[in-house]
Design an enzyme around this catalytic site. Sequence first.
Site, mmCIF file in Angstrom:
data_model
loop_
_atom_site.group_PDB
_atom_site.id
_atom_site.type_symbol
_atom_site.label_atom_id
_atom_site.label_comp_id
_atom_site.label_asym_id
_atom_site.label_seq_id
_atom_site.Cartn_x
_atom_site.Cartn_y
_atom_site.Cartn_z
ATOM 1 N N ASP A 131 53.599 54.825 32.094
ATOM 2 C CA ASP A 131 52.476 53.916 31.821
ATOM 3 C C ASP A 131 51.775 54.212 30.504
ATOM 4 O O ASP A 131 50.578 53.979 30.363
ATOM 5 C CB ASP A 131 51.446 53.950 32.968
ATOM 6 C CG ASP A 131 52.101 53.697 34.307
ATOM 7 O OD1 ASP A 131 52.898 52.756 34.381
ATOM 8 O OD2 ASP A 131 51.830 54.453 35.261
ATOM 9 N N LYS B 257 54.523 51.794 26.707
ATOM 10 C CA LYS B 257 55.806 51.654 26.005
ATOM 11 C C LYS B 257 56.176 50.195 25.807
ATOM 12 O O LYS B 257 56.726 49.826 24.785
ATOM 13 C CB LYS B 257 56.939 52.313 26.807
ATOM 14 C CG LYS B 257 56.823 53.810 26.929
ATOM 15 C CD LYS B 257 57.966 54.381 27.753
ATOM 16 C CE LYS B 257 57.935 53.977 29.215
ATOM 17 N NZ LYS B 257 56.846 54.527 30.014
ATOM 18 N N GLY C 173 57.298 49.148 35.305
ATOM 19 C CA GLY C 173 56.661 47.849 35.209
ATOM 20 C C GLY C 173 56.060 47.685 33.830
ATOM 21 O O GLY C 173 55.342 48.551 33.358
ATOM 22 N N HIS C 174 56.396 46.610 33.180
ATOM 23 C CA HIS C 174 55.807 46.332 31.877
ATOM 24 C C HIS C 174 54.931 45.104 32.004
ATOM 25 O O HIS C 174 55.367 44.093 32.538
ATOM 26 C CB HIS C 174 56.890 46.031 30.846
ATOM 27 C CG HIS C 174 57.681 47.229 30.437
ATOM 28 N ND1 HIS C 174 57.138 48.488 30.368
ATOM 29 C CD2 HIS C 174 58.960 47.357 30.050
ATOM 30 C CE1 HIS C 174 58.060 49.328 29.960
ATOM 31 N NE2 HIS C 174 59.183 48.677 29.769
ATOM 32 N N GLN D 47 59.437 55.133 32.872
ATOM 33 C CA GLN D 47 58.621 56.272 33.327
ATOM 34 C C GLN D 47 58.292 57.186 32.137
ATOM 35 O O GLN D 47 58.142 56.682 31.044
ATOM 36 C CB GLN D 47 59.305 57.047 34.461
ATOM 37 C CG GLN D 47 59.445 56.259 35.769
ATOM 38 C CD GLN D 47 60.671 55.371 35.802
ATOM 39 O OE1 GLN D 47 61.753 55.774 35.437
ATOM 40 N NE2 GLN D 47 60.499 54.148 36.230
HETATM 41 P P1 IMP Z 1 59.991 56.626 42.251
HETATM 42 O O1 IMP Z 1 60.458 56.522 40.846
HETATM 43 O O2 IMP Z 1 59.648 55.293 42.874
HETATM 44 O O3 IMP Z 1 60.908 57.424 43.115
HETATM 45 O O4 IMP Z 1 58.599 57.437 42.237
HETATM 46 C C1 IMP Z 1 58.551 58.798 41.909
HETATM 47 C C2 IMP Z 1 57.317 59.129 41.097
HETATM 48 O O5 IMP Z 1 57.401 58.478 39.839
HETATM 49 C C3 IMP Z 1 56.003 58.654 41.712
HETATM 50 O O6 IMP Z 1 54.981 59.565 41.335
HETATM 51 C C4 IMP Z 1 55.757 57.328 41.024
HETATM 52 O O7 IMP Z 1 54.395 56.969 41.017
HETATM 53 C C5 IMP Z 1 56.248 57.648 39.642
HETATM 54 N N1 IMP Z 1 56.688 56.475 38.886
HETATM 55 C C6 IMP Z 1 57.837 55.778 39.039
HETATM 56 N N2 IMP Z 1 57.908 54.784 38.141
HETATM 57 C C7 IMP Z 1 56.793 54.850 37.411
HETATM 58 C C8 IMP Z 1 56.305 54.094 36.298
HETATM 59 O O8 IMP Z 1 56.930 53.159 35.787
HETATM 60 N N3 IMP Z 1 55.096 54.469 35.800
HETATM 61 C C9 IMP Z 1 54.410 55.519 36.313
HETATM 62 N N4 IMP Z 1 54.820 56.252 37.333
HETATM 63 C C10 IMP Z 1 56.012 55.925 37.880
HETATM 64 MG MG MG Z 2 54.393 50.979 34.037
#
Ligand code: IMP
Ligand code: MG
Length: 421
Positions: free
Chosen positions: A13, A16, A40-41, A222
């Site tokens: 977040d 990017k 998510g963008h 991420q």
């Molecule tokens: P997962 O990727 O859904 O397995 O989540 C694992 C960890 O990564 C959790 O702490 C999520 O909140 C975090 N996470 C996954 N995708 C994002 C993202 O796009 N932005 C911020 N945190 C993320």
């Molecule tokens: Mg995001």
Amino acid sequence: MPATVIVGAQWGDEGKGKIVDLLAQDSDLVCRYQGGPNAGHTIVVDGETFKIRQIPSGVLRGKTCVIGAGCVVDPEVFLTEVDELESRGLSTRTVHLSGEAHLIMPWHVAIDQASERRLGNLQIGTTKRGIGPCYADKAARLGIRVQDLLDPKILRQKIEVALAEKNVWLERVYGVPPLNLEEIAGNLESFAQRIRSYVSDTSLLVDRALHEGREVLLEGAQGTLLDLDHGTYPFVTSSNTVAGNAATGIGIGPNRIDRVLGVTKAYVTRVGEGPFPTEIEGPDQERVRDLGGEYGTVTGRTRRCGWLDLVALRFAVRVNGITSLALTKLDVLSSFDEIPVCVRYRLPDRSETEDFPAHQSDFHHCAPVFETLAGWNEDLTGSALPGAAADYVSFVSDALDVPVTLVGTGASRDAVLSLQP
Ligand code: IMP
Ligand code: MG
């Protein structure tokens, strides 16, 4: 300088999407190398807001977009985005999906949800999109890949084999209802009809583009501290988010990468569980959250907010080989009189370090050592930064010995200031 990696330098977040969107203007290809619909963008184009999770944001600029082998793809999310983009007048014919990418199946989502529920207090706080279970099956060699969609017989057989085992897990281990084979196979077969035309040899496509001297952006999802190997395990995502994985996740050599642009907020946020040394105590946390609109794009969850952490950023510079930085959302700090920045960690044995602790216990129990910088109390919409804001930026680049070349100064698409390195 054809291949540039854009990598999140914090816990995701970092903004990017907006930086990719900006650089995409002068690029030919925009590629994702890992992750799936957990990313998510949010991108605002001409006052219209787009929230995209699976397709690279370059699609909004009409660029050739690649979803590489290292990604996981939820076919339903993918097609929903295709429909959404097409209905708003944007073509998705430029989107190419690697046949080697793995498919997120309904049991992955069901297991992600059930497993988080079972972990209770120990939960990771995942996005519950099936990311972890899908990558786990990939490593266990039980996965179903995008290319399996091209052969209905193989597809049905693989679903049958997987489901026979997954239903036992769902029922006996997690105590949730089993999934129905006919329903899943039927859905997948209809998705397959539509997804076929997007499937390409994306490694070859990117390699050819590089040989032709075209500009390629490799976009990480991420952030560094969510990297499966180098992040704050187990509070991480299930793929390698770091720049080195851009080569693996796309299928090009590491020597093809010319630049690594790290993206960091001017402060820090984290969604989900796990340690967070600079998390703000008191009402300033909510102030930053409100000013920054820090609510998750995918899950709508409240993001935890902290002051900028130079120890963690120094680590990100190291493990990614960051060659320049984009510092986003500097405007969010504009109304603070003083701004703390973490310059060192104090470890449980009272020693202090500028380097990220290699051992989890040190990290879990460290205390941030802050230096307080002056605020600016001015808006940042001008063509140059006010003195104290410029000092803030210099402080960051001096501490890390990396130039800050872009600064985010507002929410809109063009509120980005370019600085000379
Ligand atoms: P997962 O990727 O859904 O397995 O989540 C694992 C960890 O990564 C959790 O702490 C999520 O909140 C975090 N996470 C996954 N995708 C994002 C993202 O796009 N932005 C911020 N945190 C993320
Ligand atoms: Mg995001």
